[in-house]
Design an enzyme around this catalytic site. Structure first.
Site, mmCIF file in Angstrom:
data_model
loop_
_atom_site.group_PDB
_atom_site.id
_atom_site.type_symbol
_atom_site.label_atom_id
_atom_site.label_comp_id
_atom_site.label_asym_id
_atom_site.label_seq_id
_atom_site.Cartn_x
_atom_site.Cartn_y
_atom_site.Cartn_z
ATOM 1 N N LYS A 13 -22.231 51.591 -52.057
ATOM 2 C CA LYS A 13 -23.537 52.086 -51.588
ATOM 3 C C LYS A 13 -23.835 53.477 -52.160
ATOM 4 C CE LYS A 13 -22.493 52.058 -47.185
ATOM 5 N NZ LYS A 13 -21.079 51.649 -47.228
ATOM 6 N N ARG A 87 -25.318 52.715 -38.550
ATOM 7 C CA ARG A 87 -24.017 52.085 -38.666
ATOM 8 C C ARG A 87 -23.679 51.268 -37.422
ATOM 9 N NH1 ARG A 87 -21.219 55.407 -42.903
ATOM 10 N NH2 ARG A 87 -19.158 54.548 -43.220
ATOM 11 N N ARG A 126 -10.374 55.576 -55.314
ATOM 12 C CA ARG A 126 -11.565 56.407 -55.485
ATOM 13 C C ARG A 126 -11.239 57.897 -55.622
ATOM 14 N NH1 ARG A 126 -16.400 55.489 -51.260
ATOM 15 N NH2 ARG A 126 -15.024 56.455 -49.740
ATOM 16 N N ARG A 159 -10.568 61.529 -50.989
ATOM 17 C CA ARG A 159 -10.982 61.815 -49.620
ATOM 18 C C ARG A 159 -9.825 61.574 -48.654
ATOM 19 N NH1 ARG A 159 -16.630 58.752 -48.595
ATOM 20 N NH2 ARG A 159 -15.605 58.335 -46.626
ATOM 21 N N ARG A 170 -11.204 51.956 -40.868
ATOM 22 C CA ARG A 170 -12.644 52.018 -41.175
ATOM 23 C C ARG A 170 -13.208 50.610 -41.380
ATOM 24 N NH1 ARG A 170 -12.341 55.554 -46.183
ATOM 25 N NH2 ARG A 170 -14.588 55.264 -46.401
HETATM 26 P P1 AMP Z 1 -18.831 57.335 -45.529
HETATM 27 O O1 AMP Z 1 -18.874 58.474 -46.487
HETATM 28 O O2 AMP Z 1 -20.124 56.607 -45.418
HETATM 29 O O3 AMP Z 1 -17.663 56.399 -45.808
HETATM 30 O O4 AMP Z 1 -18.563 57.964 -44.084
HETATM 31 C C1 AMP Z 1 -17.395 58.717 -43.820
HETATM 32 C C2 AMP Z 1 -17.215 58.897 -42.326
HETATM 33 O O5 AMP Z 1 -18.318 59.627 -41.779
HETATM 34 C C3 AMP Z 1 -17.154 57.616 -41.509
HETATM 35 O O6 AMP Z 1 -15.873 57.024 -41.503
HETATM 36 C C4 AMP Z 1 -17.554 58.148 -40.118
HETATM 37 O O7 AMP Z 1 -16.485 58.853 -39.523
HETATM 38 C C5 AMP Z 1 -18.633 59.153 -40.479
HETATM 39 N N1 AMP Z 1 -19.965 58.528 -40.526
HETATM 40 C C6 AMP Z 1 -20.747 58.302 -41.620
HETATM 41 N N2 AMP Z 1 -21.919 57.735 -41.284
HETATM 42 C C7 AMP Z 1 -21.896 57.599 -39.931
HETATM 43 C C8 AMP Z 1 -22.804 57.069 -38.964
HETATM 44 N N3 AMP Z 1 -23.998 56.537 -39.314
HETATM 45 N N4 AMP Z 1 -22.431 57.082 -37.675
HETATM 46 C C9 AMP Z 1 -21.270 57.609 -37.280
HETATM 47 N N5 AMP Z 1 -20.354 58.116 -38.128
HETATM 48 C C10 AMP Z 1 -20.658 58.114 -39.448
#
Ligand code: AMP
Length: 213
Positions: A13, A87, A126, A159, A170
């Site tokens: 994404k 989410r 990654r 990360r 996750r």
């Molecule tokens: P991502 O970079 O999209 O993989 O997000 C990394 C982390 O940020 C996730 O594992 C959550 O802990 C937090 N996060 C990202 N987007 C959301 C969301 N819409 N709601 C809650 N937590 C989020």
């Protein structure tokens, strides 16, 4: 054009959303990036979010909803691509209310998916640039020089939440909380589904087709 891009962690994404947003002149609003910036800057929402992120859990809804609304409102008139928000169903409901409140609408809702093996492989390999956020993969799209970003010479890092046990959590959180969005959105106008498992260019072509008006 306003777009929601959703799908599991590691499906691409971020990479695809960034490319599409820059090509169409809209703003790529990646919830994870917004949260990581808040953590880096040591803001109050960032401090509150950190422990949840480190554990691979979702940050509480009220926090992310307030943060994304501020970004959406700031970008009014430009068009936005939401990546990583909503989410869960409560966030999708909050988004519908906030869009109505701001007299905005979503034109496309694109669901991207790929088999679990692909997601695991992509997430564990990654690498991300600390300076510009551009993504690489140790095996599939390595940087020209180890540890250095091809675009801006920034330092590459893995990360904290891209380690094996947090990745597994996750993906579980995704299946339990985010996947129900498929049912929530699939009958809505503007819904499209694409295969995120192919080569980067193939997936991008599918995404372009999905958002074509
Ligand atoms: P991502 O970079 O999209 O993989 O997000 C990394 C982390 O940020 C996730 O594992 C959550 O802990 C937090 N996060 C990202 N987007 C959301 C969301 N819409 N709601 C809650 N937590 C989020």
């Amino acid at each position: 054009m306003n777009i929601i891009l959703f799908g599991p962690p590691g499906v691409g994404k971020g990479t695809q959303g960034e490319k599409l947003a820059s090509e169409t002149g809209s703003k790529h609003l990646a919830m994870g990036d917004i949260l990581r910036a808040a953590v880096r800057d040591g803001t109050a929402p960032g401090l509150a979010a950190k422990a949840f992120m480190d554990a691979g859990k979702l940050v509480p809804d009220d926090l992310v909803v307030a943060m994304i609304e501020a970004c959406i409102v700031a970008e009014e008139g430009v068009g936005f691509l939401l990546d990583g928000f909503p989410r869960n169903v409560a966030q999708a409901d909050a988004l519908a209310l906030m869009l109505a409140r701001n007299e905005l609408q979503v034109d496309r809702i694109v669901f991207m998916d790929a088999p679990k093996e692909n997601l695991l492989e992509r997430l564990s390999g990654r690498l991300i640039c600390k300076a510009c956020g551009f993504g690489f993969h140790r095996q599939y799209s390595p940087p020209l020089k180890t540890g250095v970003c091809d675009r801006c010479s920034g330092e590459l890092y893995q990360r904290d939440d891209d380690c094996e046990d947090v990745i597994a959590h996750r993906l579980e959180v995704y299946r339990e909380q985010t996947e129900p969005l498929l049912e929530y959105y699939q009958l809505k106008e503007g819904f499209r589904s694409i295969d995120g498992s192919g080569e980067m260019q193939t997936v991008y072509a599918a995404l372009k087709e999905a958002v074509k008006v």
